[in-house]
Motif scaffolding. Structure first.
Motif, PDB file in Angstrom:
ATOM      1  N   VAL A 247      -2.786  -1.690   2.888  1.00  0.00           N
ATOM      2  CA  VAL A 247      -2.704  -0.538   3.794  1.00  0.00           C
ATOM      3  C   VAL A 247      -3.366  -0.866   5.138  1.00  0.00           C
ATOM      4  O   VAL A 247      -2.888  -0.455   6.199  1.00  0.00           O
ATOM      5  CB  VAL A 247      -3.325   0.715   3.130  1.00  0.00           C
ATOM      6  CG1 VAL A 247      -3.661   1.788   4.149  1.00  0.00           C
ATOM      7  CG2 VAL A 247      -2.357   1.259   2.086  1.00  0.00           C
ATOM      8  N   LEU A 249      -3.422  -3.813   6.521  1.00  0.00           N
ATOM      9  CA  LEU A 249      -2.458  -4.675   7.227  1.00  0.00           C
ATOM     10  C   LEU A 249      -1.296  -3.852   7.760  1.00  0.00           C
ATOM     11  O   LEU A 249      -0.740  -4.141   8.820  1.00  0.00           O
ATOM     12  CB  LEU A 249      -1.953  -5.761   6.260  1.00  0.00           C
ATOM     13  CG  LEU A 249      -0.867  -6.711   6.764  1.00  0.00           C
ATOM     14  CD1 LEU A 249      -1.304  -7.446   8.032  1.00  0.00           C
ATOM     15  CD2 LEU A 249      -0.485  -7.730   5.679  1.00  0.00           C
ATOM     16  N   ASP A 250      -0.937  -2.803   7.033  1.00  0.00           N
ATOM     17  CA  ASP A 250       0.177  -1.944   7.447  1.00  0.00           C
ATOM     18  C   ASP A 250      -0.227  -0.956   8.541  1.00  0.00           C
ATOM     19  O   ASP A 250       0.606  -0.216   9.056  1.00  0.00           O
ATOM     20  CB  ASP A 250       0.704  -1.175   6.220  1.00  0.00           C
ATOM     21  CG  ASP A 250       1.936  -0.351   6.529  1.00  0.00           C
ATOM     22  OD1 ASP A 250       2.951  -0.954   6.921  1.00  0.00           O
ATOM     23  OD2 ASP A 250       1.877   0.891   6.419  1.00  0.00           O
ATOM     24  N   SER A 251      -1.496  -0.916   8.902  1.00  0.00           N
ATOM     25  CA  SER A 251      -1.975   0.002   9.947  1.00  0.00           C
ATOM     26  C   SER A 251      -1.588  -0.528  11.322  1.00  0.00           C
ATOM     27  O   SER A 251      -1.241  -1.694  11.473  1.00  0.00           O
ATOM     28  CB  SER A 251      -3.495   0.138   9.854  1.00  0.00           C
ATOM     29  OG  SER A 251      -3.873   0.553   8.563  1.00  0.00           O
ATOM     30  N   PRO A 254      -2.763  -3.645  13.185  1.00  0.00           N
ATOM     31  CA  PRO A 254      -3.143  -4.071  11.840  1.00  0.00           C
ATOM     32  C   PRO A 254      -4.623  -4.443  11.744  1.00  0.00           C
ATOM     33  O   PRO A 254      -5.200  -4.950  12.695  1.00  0.00           O
ATOM     34  CB  PRO A 254      -2.267  -5.295  11.590  1.00  0.00           C
ATOM     35  CG  PRO A 254      -1.807  -5.755  12.928  1.00  0.00           C
ATOM     36  CD  PRO A 254      -1.736  -4.522  13.777  1.00  0.00           C
TER      37      PRO A 254
END
Lengths: 328, 328
Positions: A247, A249-251, A254
């Motif tokens: 999550v 990294l998906d922000s 990132p």
């Protein structure tokens, strides 16, 4: 008007990443941790003194930075308000572990501060109230009030009165549980946890799905802890850590806390488990690259050795499960 | 009974990661890519010959490995069945880029093979049929049939007859678009894409949420491509790459293709965009650590220079947008 308290750090196996209320520090999900032994500990003395013009903070023997002092001062305001006092305080705090080890945790710090400050202010708080107070300083500090395995319940109320930690099992219940810590970086993190989790909640399209997965993992871990079933707990610990870092990294932008050594440790633990034909170890990573490898005492020497041989690992520590906050 | 075709690789900006049907190679979501120019190209000659006892494959001048030959042979079976022939074939294939560059893509390979084999077998397939055929060899090959910007539509039918690629815009439409490729590893990947995406679909609790996010990104990218709006496209490209690698990390066991250099490139691109005050570049990573940095021609020299100075970057290439498959 003076009190000293000591608290240990805790390392979550179900992570706190996301808040439903920033000001009150209410998390998006419940979390579960083990409190570490005295190797990761903070001892803090608070003395309120009407003659002081402002709050002062001495950290590991040196005056703290302005932003650190400001954060402690804001926390003391909560205590002063609760106690109906106005005196400023001198706070002296020291850690048993080097601050530069990349393990400096606000959990032990704010747990010790909450206990020392409230007592020095004349408040006589129960553990639940202490947990709620520590929470306001740093979410994970709510868990360090207790020893052993601890669950910080997210609660549902808007005012946070149902949001505090509780002990799931006492420190003595799982005596052979260990956390082998592999330090691969002593750098200060670029993105603080509070800022990072705010970004994730706002921008990650996978954030909500993670919360659903966490609920299932909470149930699995509660049962595994109750039955001291390490083999059931281990894969859940690792998936939970992976899920949080996914999550991150998906922000956007990132957030990447893991480094190449972290990924190497993930592989090492997998190979180690494969060689045993069962779960002998489980990694978890907080908002940083250093690995916490939970294991059982009989596997600890093998794991220490394997980690020590890994390129990029700078230092190894081995912690047992410890006690909650206490006055000294 | 002999034909030669050439096809270029393509680099997806909306990724293919997950199948709804493994045998027919039907994806869980539609994907979008740009076809590269001739620098990333495969040329393949197929000759069916009744005197051959079995299929043979020569790859870049040397006999291929058994598993590679078997994969090509299974693909030729599809062509033989379609054409009603039984003859075995000799296949000679060569890439314009070194196989060891970590860019070896099955996309250009199976697109060229589909075209050459079907023609050599006497079939006269249209582009849509060619795309569906290439898909059976490797999903992403369905996109390399076309030049420019290409969407591979997932379709809904069980038999896959609505699952093929289409051109969104021709190669000449966005002449100044570039892909600056930074190679940081020439190792063969440990987990193949097909195996990896199967693990993700089965084990990642974030997989389904990603599919929802992809649908939104598809719409954004289609519009951005139509309007040649790089600034609108860039953040979506990066979020999409991050999202795929997040789901990989959330899989069990976790799949990690990115390395420290990849993460360094992600930071570099962010800083570069910040220094421009707008999106001048966008990274994307396939099932490997090598970066594809999409940009506009005027920024390409600056990006090449910045990437070349980065520790861990071994080689840089710059590709423009290229044509689809053609017979030679």
């Amino acid at each position: 008007m003076r009190a000293t308290a000591s608290a240990n750090s805790n390392i979550a196996i179900i992570k706190y990443w996301g808040q439903r209320d920033e000001k009150l520090v209410l998390p998006s999900n419940s979390s579960i941790s083990f409190t570490m032994d005295g190797q990761l500990s903070t001892k803090t003395t608070v003395e309120f003194d009407r003659l002081l013009a402002k709050d002062g903070l001495v950290l590991d023997g040196a005056p703290a930075k302005d932003n650190e002092t400001a954060r402690v001062s804001a926390f003391l305001d909560l205590v002063r308000k609760k106690a109906g006092i106005t005196a400023r305080a001198k706070v002296v705090s020291s850690n048993t572990f080097p601050k530069s080890a990349g393990l400096a945790s606000s959990a032990s710090g704010f747990a010790a501060l909450a206990a020392a400050a409230s007592k020095a202010a004349g408040l006589d708080l129960g553990q639940k109230e202490l947990s709620m107070l520590a929470r306001r300083g740093s979410g994970s500090a709510s868990r360090s009030i207790f020893g052993g395995c601890v669950e910080w319940r997210a609660g549902k109320k808007k005012d946070g009165t149902d949001c505090y930690a509780e002990q799931l099992s006492p420190p003595g219940k799982w005596r052979d549980l260990r956390n082998v810590i592999a330090i691969s970086s002593m750098d200060e993190k670029k993105v603080g946890s509070a800022a990072g989790m705010k970004v994730s909640a706002k921008t990650s399209s996978l954030f909500a799905a993670r919360l659903g997965a966490v609920e299932k993992r909470l149930a699995l871990v509660r049962r595994a802890v109750r039955e001291r079933d390490f083999e059931a707990m281990a894969p859940v610990i690792m998936q939970e850590s992976d899920s949080m870092h996914a999550v991150m990294l998906d922000s956007w932008p990132p957030i990447v806390y893991l480094n190449e050594t972290s990924f190497r440790i993930m592989r090492l633990v997998r190979e180690l488990n494969e060689s045993h034909g069962k779960y002998a170890a489980a990694y978890t990573f907080d908002a940083g690259p250093n690995a916490h490898v939970y294991t059982i005492a009989r596997y600890a020497p093998e794991i220490r050795k394997a980690l020590a041989e890994l390129s990029g690992v700078m230092k190894i520590m081995e912690c047992g499960i410890g006690e909650g906050v206490r006055f000294v």
